[in-house]
Scaffold this motif. Sequence first.
Motif, PDB file in Angstrom:
ATOM      1  N   ALA A 155       1.026  -0.789  -0.090  1.00 22.15           N
ATOM      2  CA  ALA A 155      -0.373  -0.123  -0.054  1.00 22.15           C
ATOM      3  C   ALA A 155       0.412   1.083  -0.357  1.00 22.15           C
ATOM      4  CB  ALA A 155      -1.237  -0.060   1.612  1.00 22.15           C
ATOM      5  N   ILE A 156       1.757   1.553   0.867  1.00 21.67           N
ATOM      6  CA  ILE A 156       2.768   2.342   0.547  1.00 21.67           C
ATOM      7  C   ILE A 156       3.379   2.381  -0.306  1.00 21.67           C
ATOM      8  CG2 ILE A 156       4.975   3.268   1.985  1.00 21.67           C
ATOM      9  CD1 ILE A 156       3.699   1.998   4.344  1.00 21.67           C
ATOM     10  N   ALA A 157       4.052   1.625  -0.783  1.00 23.02           N
ATOM     11  CA  ALA A 157       4.611   1.575  -2.266  1.00 23.02           C
ATOM     12  C   ALA A 157       3.111   1.778  -3.707  1.00 23.02           C
ATOM     13  CB  ALA A 157       4.991   0.390  -3.043  1.00 23.02           C
ATOM     14  N   LEU A 169       5.207   5.155  -5.680  1.00 21.92           N
ATOM     15  CA  LEU A 169       4.342   5.164  -7.669  1.00 21.92           C
ATOM     16  C   LEU A 169       3.638   5.652  -8.296  1.00 21.92           C
ATOM     17  CD1 LEU A 169       5.191   0.856  -7.249  1.00 21.92           C
ATOM     18  CD2 LEU A 169       6.516   3.030  -7.642  1.00 21.92           C
ATOM     19  N   ARG A 170       2.725   5.977  -7.554  1.00 16.62           N
ATOM     20  CA  ARG A 170       1.271   6.508  -7.837  1.00 16.62           C
ATOM     21  C   ARG A 170       1.777   7.941  -7.963  1.00 16.62           C
ATOM     22  NH1 ARG A 170      -5.499   7.418  -6.963  1.00 16.62           N
ATOM     23  NH2 ARG A 170      -5.733   7.635  -9.051  1.00 16.62           N
ATOM     24  N   ALA A 212      -4.148   5.448 -15.660  1.00 24.01           N
ATOM     25  CA  ALA A 212      -2.792   4.489 -16.313  1.00 24.01           C
ATOM     26  C   ALA A 212      -2.261   5.380 -14.990  1.00 24.01           C
ATOM     27  CB  ALA A 212      -1.938   5.592 -17.148  1.00 24.01           C
ATOM     28  N   SER A 213      -1.909   6.057 -14.184  1.00 29.07           N
ATOM     29  CA  SER A 213      -0.692   5.808 -12.570  1.00 29.07           C
ATOM     30  C   SER A 213      -1.486   4.732 -12.540  1.00 29.07           C
ATOM     31  CB  SER A 213      -0.667   7.861 -11.848  1.00 29.07           C
ATOM     32  OG  SER A 213      -2.081   6.777 -11.489  1.00 29.07           O
ATOM     33  N   VAL A 214      -2.361   4.547 -11.634  1.00 30.57           N
ATOM     34  CA  VAL A 214      -2.717   3.643 -11.032  1.00 30.57           C
ATOM     35  C   VAL A 214      -2.014   2.393 -11.676  1.00 30.57           C
ATOM     36  CG1 VAL A 214      -4.773   2.293 -10.355  1.00 30.57           C
ATOM     37  CG2 VAL A 214      -5.283   4.389  -9.807  1.00 30.57           C
ATOM     38  N   ALA A 256       1.017   1.954 -11.032  1.00 31.30           N
ATOM     39  CA  ALA A 256       1.514   1.488  -9.637  1.00 31.30           C
ATOM     40  C   ALA A 256       1.183   0.205  -9.023  1.00 31.30           C
ATOM     41  CB  ALA A 256       0.661   2.470  -8.590  1.00 31.30           C
ATOM     42  N   GLU A 257       0.290  -0.436  -9.711  1.00 33.29           N
ATOM     43  CA  GLU A 257       0.584  -2.110  -9.302  1.00 33.29           C
ATOM     44  C   GLU A 257       1.695  -2.981  -9.820  1.00 33.29           C
ATOM     45  OE1 GLU A 257      -4.397  -1.700  -9.145  1.00 33.29           O
ATOM     46  OE2 GLU A 257      -3.522  -2.911 -10.539  1.00 33.29           O
ATOM     47  N   GLN A 258       1.792  -2.542 -11.748  1.00 30.98           N
ATOM     48  CA  GLN A 258       2.530  -2.533 -12.045  1.00 30.98           C
ATOM     49  C   GLN A 258       4.184  -2.778 -11.427  1.00 30.98           C
ATOM     50  OE1 GLN A 258       1.877  -5.859 -14.108  1.00 30.98           O
ATOM     51  NE2 GLN A 258       0.019  -5.060 -13.766  1.00 30.98           N
TER      52      GLN A 258
END
Length: 434
Positions: free
Chosen positions: A101-103, A108-109, A121-123, A126-128
Amino acid sequence: MAKDEPSQTVTELNACVSTGHRPSAKETTFREWVVENQIGISLTILSMLLAIHHLYPSLRPYTTPFFQLSYYQPSQGVYIQGWDDIYFVLSSAIAFTAIRAIAIDWILRPLALHAGLKRKASVRFAEQGWMWLYYAFFCTFGMYIWSHSYYWMDFSAIWNEWPGRGVSGMLKWYLLAQLAFWIQQIFVINVEERRKDHYQMFTHHIITSALLSSAYIYSFYNVSNVVLCLMDIVDLLLPTAKILKYFKYELACNITFGTFMVTWLITRHIMYPRLCWSIFKDVPARMSYGCYSGTTAEMISTDGYPDRLTHLFYPFLDLDGPICMNRTIKWIFLSLLLALQVLSLIWFTMVIRVAVGVLRTGNAEDTRSDDEDEVETSKDGAIGNAPISDNTNIEWRRSNGSSTVRPRTRGRVRLGEQSDRKALLGRIGCDKPT
């Protein structure tokens, strides 16, 4: 009647207010509250354990297993198994929840938004990005362990030291951390918005966790290391290709995708079947059928079937008790591994379809263009740390230059009549490391 006028006036006012056009606030469910507060909940639990550990020395025998490996054998310089390993797995799963969650939310986001990516796209990035960070570390760490072992590229040697319970600290931490990650994934897919493939992924995570835990209890440390290495290298390349796609590095994306395909073929359909063949052929030769002592690893009986079914659970019921090897046990583990190979073949068929599209066009495009960010409603966005829609999907298709935004149904995978042209890679390999 005069006494009733004030209450009547209040009633009328309430009626006027209730019939207004103000949107009613949506009540937050417990699941949504958990998703929105993953960081706080996880860090609070870990902080409480740390506080108890440091403030109450008398309780340290109970709190220490949450923070360090248990059952070290100084005379041999190795670790063995024990029930306290469960506490380490649980605390690691909680830590993974907070780190993920922190990352995603704090690193990342914001990085993606600063780089110019739009909201959706930012989400996705961040997931990848989180998956890339996880697999980059554990793939490298696992390959280091394997490459410095006596069974490096020698599958028959994997079985030489069974059923010895001793394991190095690095290998024990690696296996327990991987198990914790997949237990945490079970938590994630159940608290976040359910997707179309929820039950498929839930079943996969359950089987993966059961295989890792059973192999650990049966002292199959080495084969677990090899299987995870063969799977993780593929799971590292796919997020890499997706990240390159989000930043519009088309050539690098296509090259990475080609490397991903070749690596998948070699690791999952050449080396992995060789490992399964080694289980079929080498296990009977290297592991004499019978029952062994759980403490000395010496054979105590040549009869591998001391009873009908109970012997299968001996290692689970008593870690110091006997552990047996016979054809039934061999085929149980082999069948589960072969089932994963069947799934990999199905996924690889989808990958080939994608490759055909890339070869025809020379380009790969995510059909969920960034223009969709402006037209999607808020319910398709992210709740706290978890995006509702399936943002991990990449679709590689022919680019016809059209800027038309096609309606999506929350990014779910469809494998019907559109499967020839739309092979969504979000669930191919990326969430199936073993």
